[in-house]
Design a protein around this motif. Structure first.
Motif, PDB file in Angstrom:
ATOM      1  N   THR A 125      24.715  76.911  71.392  1.00 19.47           N
ATOM      2  CA  THR A 125      25.682  75.474  71.242  1.00 19.47           C
ATOM      3  C   THR A 125      24.263  74.613  71.256  1.00 19.47           C
ATOM      4  N   ALA A 126      25.091  73.167  71.697  1.00 20.53           N
ATOM      5  CA  ALA A 126      23.714  72.723  71.198  1.00 20.53           C
ATOM      6  C   ALA A 126      24.281  71.481  71.931  1.00 20.53           C
ATOM      7  N   GLY A 127      23.808  70.010  72.255  1.00 18.90           N
ATOM      8  CA  GLY A 127      24.199  69.178  73.453  1.00 18.90           C
ATOM      9  C   GLY A 127      22.951  68.909  73.730  1.00 18.90           C
ATOM     10  N   THR A 128      23.775  68.440  75.696  1.00 18.47           N
ATOM     11  CA  THR A 128      22.545  68.427  76.457  1.00 18.47           C
ATOM     12  C   THR A 128      23.273  68.552  78.352  1.00 18.47           C
ATOM     13  N   PHE A 129      22.302  69.012  79.043  1.00 20.81           N
ATOM     14  CA  PHE A 129      22.190  70.080  79.988  1.00 20.81           C
ATOM     15  C   PHE A 129      21.940  68.566  80.518  1.00 20.81           C
ATOM     16  N   VAL A 130      22.854  68.371  81.914  1.00 19.67           N
ATOM     17  CA  VAL A 130      22.276  66.982  82.853  1.00 19.67           C
ATOM     18  C   VAL A 130      23.249  67.514  84.385  1.00 19.67           C
ATOM     19  N   LYS A 131      21.937  67.202  85.399  1.00 20.73           N
ATOM     20  CA  LYS A 131      22.158  67.521  86.530  1.00 20.73           C
ATOM     21  C   LYS A 131      21.619  66.289  87.277  1.00 20.73           C
ATOM     22  N   ALA A 132      23.389  65.720  88.442  1.00 18.57           N
ATOM     23  CA  ALA A 132      22.883  64.738  89.383  1.00 18.57           C
ATOM     24  C   ALA A 132      22.532  64.879  90.960  1.00 18.57           C
ATOM     25  N   GLY A 133      22.210  64.484  91.777  1.00 15.51           N
ATOM     26  CA  GLY A 133      22.161  64.552  93.125  1.00 15.51           C
ATOM     27  C   GLY A 133      23.558  64.609  93.730  1.00 15.51           C
ATOM     28  N   ASP A 134      24.613  63.405  92.997  1.00 14.26           N
ATOM     29  CA  ASP A 134      25.719  63.145  92.915  1.00 14.26           C
ATOM     30  C   ASP A 134      26.835  63.576  91.388  1.00 14.26           C
ATOM     31  N   ALA A 135      27.046  64.868  91.810  1.00 14.72           N
ATOM     32  CA  ALA A 135      28.153  65.080  90.368  1.00 14.72           C
ATOM     33  C   ALA A 135      29.076  64.775  90.344  1.00 14.72           C
ATOM     34  N   SER A 136      29.657  64.129  91.494  1.00  7.66           N
ATOM     35  CA  SER A 136      30.846  63.645  91.350  1.00  7.66           C
ATOM     36  C   SER A 136      31.091  62.299  90.210  1.00  7.66           C
ATOM     37  N   ALA A 137      29.565  61.904  90.793  1.00  8.25           N
ATOM     38  CA  ALA A 137      29.666  60.379  90.162  1.00  8.25           C
ATOM     39  C   ALA A 137      29.398  60.675  88.283  1.00  8.25           C
ATOM     40  N   LEU A 138      28.374  61.612  88.955  1.00  6.83           N
ATOM     41  CA  LEU A 138      28.014  61.521  86.971  1.00  6.83           C
ATOM     42  C   LEU A 138      29.163  62.234  86.272  1.00  6.83           C
ATOM     43  N   THR A 139      30.073  63.134  86.159  1.00  3.43           N
ATOM     44  CA  THR A 139      31.035  63.582  86.093  1.00  3.43           C
ATOM     45  C   THR A 139      32.676  62.209  85.316  1.00  3.43           C
ATOM     46  N   ASN A 140      32.031  61.296  86.279  1.00  2.28           N
ATOM     47  CA  ASN A 140      33.018  59.794  86.088  1.00  2.28           C
ATOM     48  C   ASN A 140      32.646  59.208  85.287  1.00  2.28           C
ATOM     49  N   ALA A 141      30.943  58.910  85.413  1.00  2.25           N
ATOM     50  CA  ALA A 141      30.317  58.230  84.512  1.00  2.25           C
ATOM     51  C   ALA A 141      30.348  58.826  82.575  1.00  2.25           C
ATOM     52  N   LEU A 142      31.145  59.503  82.120  1.00  4.05           N
ATOM     53  CA  LEU A 142      30.502  60.824  81.300  1.00  4.05           C
ATOM     54  C   LEU A 142      31.374  60.550  81.122  1.00  4.05           C
ATOM     55  N   THR A 143      33.014  60.572  81.397  1.00  2.00           N
ATOM     56  CA  THR A 143      34.612  60.334  81.045  1.00  2.00           C
ATOM     57  C   THR A 143      34.784  59.355  81.254  1.00  2.00           C
ATOM     58  N   ALA A 144      34.412  58.389  81.925  1.00  2.00           N
ATOM     59  CA  ALA A 144      34.805  56.795  81.415  1.00  2.00           C
ATOM     60  C   ALA A 144      33.709  56.111  80.079  1.00  2.00           C
TER      61      ALA A 144
END
Length: 304
Positions: free
Chosen positions: A218-237
């Motif tokens: 696979t390619a791309g990026t692995f990312v992890k944050a303390g606030d997973a929901s905020a991370l998902t929302n930011a990427l989706t936006a």
């Protein structure tokens, strides 16, 4: 070699297998994966000559199974370890198989030793066998004629960890000697450990296939944050699709610097940000089969 070309199987108006094509090469273990009802068992039954194809064909060593002379000496098959005469002993099952194939009876003791069924266990009625013992007996019968091809449906089902380890070594050695193995299993870790090639099927169609290395790359990026929901929302936006990966992280096809910029602008504190490693088999399987986890159109009573 096993070769499946344009194979379809209909039960009434329902396609259990829909125009699939693949090959299993000598010297390799091919893992055959898919959700329940995906078409794995039907495909293996067609290859083994137990179910007629509606269209297309499946061949072993270049011919249809029913045209193989003394097939037990060419193709070993284990599709259901419980489909053995409950009133016979393990030794009787292997003895009858040896007689039918024209093999020396010494082969019976060799196979019992190979699968670690003791003399006392071989004399017990199969109705008194555990599922793991039936699996060992089924493997012994599949290998009785020293075939060049093995077709195994869930062979580690019912085995304890030591038995799974034993099975893994047995199949690896068999493939290393030039044998062809087609293996289905719901234990994804075992497929990941032993398979050289992987075929994924869903709703009767091949979703993906290739070598294990190709499938898990696979390619791309692995990312992890303390606030997973905020991370998902930011990427989706930002128009970036991310999927769950590992322990609370996300994997996306975007580059690390792009993900870093988006999260910095959103003031999201990251725990981890790096290029993605190869996806594990479970992650890959769930992504590929996300829309095929249930096959509600399978006819009642039909195992596919």
């Amino acid at each position: 070699m096993i070769k499946v070309q344009g194979l379809s199987k209909l039960y009434g108006d329902v396609k259990a297998v829909d125009n699939i094509t693949f090959e299993c090469r000598p010297g390799a273990v091919t893992g055959f994966l898919g959700p329940n009802g995906a078409g794995k068992t039907t495909t293996m039954r067609v290859i083994a000559g137990l179910t007629p194809a509606t269209s297309g064909e499946a061949t072993v060593a270049g011919v249809h199974y029913h045209d193989v002379p003394n097939p037990g000496t060419q193709v070993g098959v284990l599709l259901d370890a419980s489909a053995q005469h409950a009133g016979r002993t393990g030794r009787e099952v292997l003895t009858l198989g040896a007689i039918a194939m024209g093999l020396p009876l010494s082969r019976v003791d060799e196979m019992l030793a190979l699968v670690s069924l003791s003399k006392a266990e071989s004399k017990r009625r199969i109705r008194n066998y555990s599922l793991g013992m039936r699996q060992r007996l089924g493997i012994a019968h599949a290998l009785l004629g020293d075939p060049k091809i093995l077709i195994l449906d869930e062979p580690v089902n019912g085995l304890d960890p030591a038995g799974i380890h034993w099975m893994r070594g047995l199949l690896r050695e068999y493939a290393n000697r030039g044998g062809t193995v087609l293996l289905s299993s719901h234990l994804l870790h075992e497929i990941e450990v032993i398979a050289d090639d992987i075929i994924v099927i869903g709703h009767g169609r091949i979703i993906s296939q290739g070598t294990k290395a190709e499938m898990l790359q696979t390619a791309g990026t692995f990312v992890k944050a303390g606030d997973a929901s905020a991370l998902t929302n930011a990427l989706t936006a930002a128009g970036i699709t991310a999927v769950p990966s590992g322990d609370g992280g996300l994997r996306t096809e975007a580059k690390p610097e792009e993900v870093g910029r988006i999260t910095a602008e959103a003031r999201i504190a990251l725990i981890e940000l790096r290029p993605a490693d190869g996806a594990g088999l479970e992650e890959m399987f769930l992504e590929l089969t996300a829309e095929t986890q249930r096959d509600e159109n399978t006819p009642e009573g039909v195992k596919v």
